[in-house]
Enzyme design. Structure first.
Site, short mmCIF file in Angstrom:
data_model
loop_
_atom_site.label_atom_id
_atom_site.label_comp_id
_atom_site.label_asym_id
_atom_site.label_seq_id
_atom_site.Cartn_x
_atom_site.Cartn_y
_atom_site.Cartn_z
N GLY A 4 0.77 -1.25 0.00
CA GLY A 4 0.00 0.00 0.00
C GLY A 4 0.79 1.28 0.00
N GLU A 13 4.21 -6.59 1.96
CA GLU A 13 3.82 -6.99 0.61
C GLU A 13 3.82 -5.79 -0.34
OE1 GLU A 13 -0.14 -8.46 1.17
OE2 GLU A 13 0.48 -10.22 2.29
N PRO A 14 4.95 -5.13 -0.50
CA PRO A 14 4.93 -3.97 -1.39
C PRO A 14 4.84 -4.37 -2.86
CG PRO A 14 7.17 -4.38 -0.62
CD PRO A 14 6.29 -5.39 0.05
N GLY A 15 4.09 -3.61 -3.61
CA GLY A 15 4.02 -3.82 -5.06
C GLY A 15 4.46 -2.54 -5.74
N TYR A 62 -8.74 5.19 -12.83
CA TYR A 62 -8.64 5.87 -11.51
C TYR A 62 -8.40 7.37 -11.66
CZ TYR A 62 -7.18 1.00 -10.67
OH TYR A 62 -7.08 -0.37 -10.66
N CYS A 119 -11.49 3.92 -29.45
CA CYS A 119 -12.76 4.60 -29.69
C CYS A 119 -13.56 4.81 -28.42
CB CYS A 119 -13.57 3.80 -30.70
SG CYS A 119 -12.61 3.47 -32.16
N TYR A 168 1.07 -1.90 -12.17
CA TYR A 168 -0.32 -1.90 -12.64
C TYR A 168 -0.42 -1.30 -14.04
CZ TYR A 168 -0.71 -2.86 -7.69
OH TYR A 168 -0.54 -3.40 -6.45
N1 LLP Z 1 -1.19 -7.07 -0.79
C1 LLP Z 1 -2.48 -7.22 -1.13
C2 LLP Z 1 -3.29 -8.20 -0.44
C3 LLP Z 1 -3.02 -6.42 -2.15
O1 LLP Z 1 -4.30 -6.58 -2.50
C4 LLP Z 1 -2.20 -5.48 -2.83
C5 LLP Z 1 -2.74 -4.64 -3.89
C6 LLP Z 1 -0.85 -5.38 -2.43
C7 LLP Z 1 -0.38 -6.18 -1.41
C8 LLP Z 1 0.10 -4.43 -3.08
O2 LLP Z 1 -0.26 -3.10 -2.88
P1 LLP Z 1 0.70 -1.93 -3.37
O3 LLP Z 1 1.96 -1.99 -2.52
O4 LLP Z 1 1.01 -2.15 -4.79
O5 LLP Z 1 -0.08 -0.72 -3.14
N2 LLP Z 1 -4.66 -1.46 -9.91
C9 LLP Z 1 -4.59 -0.46 -8.86
C10 LLP Z 1 -3.95 -0.98 -7.60
C11 LLP Z 1 -4.65 -2.19 -7.00
C12 LLP Z 1 -3.99 -2.72 -5.76
C13 LLP Z 1 -4.59 -4.01 -5.36
N3 LLP Z 1 -3.97 -4.65 -4.24
C14 LLP Z 1 -3.85 0.76 -9.39
O6 LLP Z 1 -3.42 0.76 -10.54
O7 LLP Z 1 -3.73 1.75 -8.66
#
Ligand code: LLP
Length: 419
Positions: free
Chosen positions: A239, A275-277, A318, A344, A373
C-alpha cells in the site's frame, strides 16, 4: 537514483536512449530499469534490517518473470492472489517457503495447488474459505499455516477503487468478529494459526492510516495472545504510495513507513511480512508511445499517441496523474495538449490540458510511473496487440516480451466448425 532522465536533450533509461529501444521494437513499449527496481528493494531491506522480516513482492503490480526473478535473486518472497500468480512466482525461482497467498476468495482448486506446493501461509478472508482450506488440508494430509486478513475499518485516504480497509469493502474479517474466527480456526483440523494479516489499500501517501490500522492490529494481537494463541507473524500488506507527481505527491519512504511499524507493533516481538508492489516497481517503468497526429479541434489540441487505454488503464480507471514528457527536451514553445490514445472511447485519455514543448508526428512520448499496474492490466481491446516489454541494465537492454503477431491473437479464436 533517477533511472529515467534527460541527458544531452534526449530521454534515457539508465544509459540507453529510448530512441534506441524504439528503433529495435517499435512503439508502444514498456521499459523497466533494473537498477531502479533493485534500489527500491534495497531501501526496504535497509529499513527493515532490525527486524525479522520478509519482503513478499506483490506480484500483481508487475508479474513479468524477469521482474519477479530479479527480486527473487535479491531474496524477496512473493505475495500472490491466484494460481496463475503462484505459478509465476515459482517459475521465477521464489521458494514456496517465501510465498504468501492473499486474495479475497480462493477456489478449492487454488487452495489444493498451494497446499501441494507447501507455501508459507494463506491469508484467509472469510470463515467459508477457512473451512475449505481445512478440508483440503485434511484431504491432502497437509497443514495449512493461516493468518486472518483483518479489516480494521480504517480510511486509507486513497482512491475509492483501491481502498480496501473500510468496513463496507469486501475484504477481510471485521475486527469485531476476529476473535471468533481465530477460535474457530484453532479447532479445525489441518490448520495452524500463525498470525494476523491486513492490507488497507494502495497508493497511500500518508502514514496516518497505517498508524491507525497497525495500532488496531497490535491490540488484537495482544488479546489473541492472552487467549493463548500463537501470533508469531504480522503481515502488514502493501500500500505504500509513490510520487507520480513530483511537485504535489509526498509519499513516505520505506524507512519512514517502517518507523510507524516500529512505533505501533515493535513491542510485540514478532516476525513481519510486508507486501509492497507499487512502491517497488511503480517508478521503475515507463510506457513509451509515439505521436501519430497532432489534431486541432475547437479549443483543444489533441496529441494522439499510439499507446492507449488498453495498454495503460490507470488514467481511465482511476483518473490517475502520470507525468508525460517528450523524447526531446527540445526547447520548442510550450503547447497545451490533451494527450489521448486512438481507442474509440472518450475515456482513452492520458491527460487533459498538459503543457509541454510542441511535439510532431513520430516524436516519442513517455508516460512515467507506469511500472506498476501497467502491463499487468493491459488488454488487447480494439484488437491492439499487447505491447513489448523491455528491461534496461546499464547500457544494455533486452526485449523481455515480444509483441504478439496478429495471427497469434486471431488464431486463438476457433470458429464453429474447428472448435
Ligand atoms: N497485498 C495485497 C493483499 C493487495 O491486495 C495489494 C494490492 C498489495 C499487497 C500491493 O499493494 P501496493 O503496494 O502495490 O499498493 N490497480 C490499482 C492498484 C490495485 C492494488 C490491489 N492490491 C492501481 O493501478 O492503482
Amino acid at each position: 537514483m533517477t533511472a529515467f532522465a534527460y541527458r544531452d536533450g534526449h530521454y534515457f533509461a539508465e544509459d540507453v536512449s529510448l530512441r534506441r529501444i524504439a528503433d529495435a521494437c517499435g512503439t508502444p513499449f514498456y521499459c523497466y530499469s533494473r537498477a531502479a527496481v533493485e534500489a527500491r528493494y534495497d531501501a526496504y531491506v535497509e529499513a527493515l534490517k532490525d527486524f525479522d522480516a520478509l519482503i513478499c513482492y506483490a506480484v500483481k503490480a508487475n508479474s513479468h518473470q524477469a521482474i519477479i526473478k530479479l527480486l527473487a535473486d535479491r531474496g524477496a518472497g512473493a505475495d500472490v492472489v491466484s494460481e496463475g500468480e503462484l505459478r509465476r512466482a515459482l517459475a521465477a525461482g521464489v521458494p514456496a517457503a517465501k510465498i504468501v497467498y492473499s486474495g479475497v476468495a480462493k477456489t478449492v482448486r487454488e487452495i489444493e495447488f498451494a497446499l501441494q506446493q507447501n507455501i508459507r501461509q494463506f491469508n484467509v478472508e472469510s470463515e467459508p474459505e477457512l473451512e475449505e482450506i481445512s478440508a483440503a488440508a485434511v484431504r491432502l494430509d497437509k497443514t495449512a499455516r493461516v493468518s486472518f486478513r483483518i479489516n480494521p475499518d480504517v480510511d486509507a485516504g486513497t482512491h475509492e477503487k483501491i481502498s480496501t480497509g473500510k468496513s463496507e469493502n469486501k475484504f477481510g474479517v471485521p475486527l469485531e468478529s476476529a476473535s471468533y474466527a481465530y477460535e474457530k480456526a484453532v479447532g479445525l483440523p489441518g490448520i495452524e494459526v500463525c498470525g494476523i494479516d491486513l492490507h488497507i489499500g494502495s497508493q497511500i501517501t500518508s502514514l496516518t492510516p497505517f498508524a491507525h490500522a497497525f495500532a488496531r492490529v497490535a491490540e488484537l494481537a495482544e488479546k489473541l495472545r492472552k487467549d493463548g494463541l500463537t501470533i508469531s507473524t504480522i503481515d502488514l500488506g502493501g500500500g505504500l504510495g509513490v510520487n507520480y507527481d513530483e511537485k504535489n505527491d509526498h509519499a513516505p519512504s520505506p524507512a519512514e513507513y517502517v518507523g510507524v511499524v516500529r512505533d505501533t507493533l515493535g513491542h510485540l516481538d514478532c516476525n513481519f511480512i510486508v507486501e509492497p508492489g507499487r512502491s517497488l516497481v511503480g517508478n521503475a517503468g515507463v510506457l513509451v508511445g509515439s505521436v501519430i497526429y497532432v489534431k486541432k479541434s475547437g479549443q483543444s489540441t489533441f496529441l494522439i499517441i499510439d499507446a492507449a487505454m488498453n495498454d495503460f488503464l490507470r488514467p481511465s480507471m482511476y483518473d490517475s496523474y502520470h507525468a508525460i514528457v517528450g523524447e526531446r527536451d527540445s526547447g520548442a514553445k510550450n503547447v497545451m495538449y490533451d494527450i489521448v490514445g486512438p481507442v474509440c472511447e472518450t475515456g482513452d485519455t492520458f491527460a487533459r490540458q498538459r503543457e509541454m514543448p510542441a511535439q510532431e508526428s513520430g516524436d516519442l512520448i513517455v508516460i512515467e510511473g507506469a511500472g506498476a499496474y501497467g502491463s499487468v492490466m493491459a488488454s488487447s481491446y480494439n484488437t491492439r496487440p499487447l505491447v513489448p516489454e523491455v528491461l534496461v541494465d546499464g547500457d544494455e537492454f533486452r526485449i523481455i516480451r515480444k509483441r504478439p503477431s496478429y495471427d497469434s491473437i486471431i488464431g486463438l479464436d476457433l470458429d464453429w466448425e474447428s472448435a
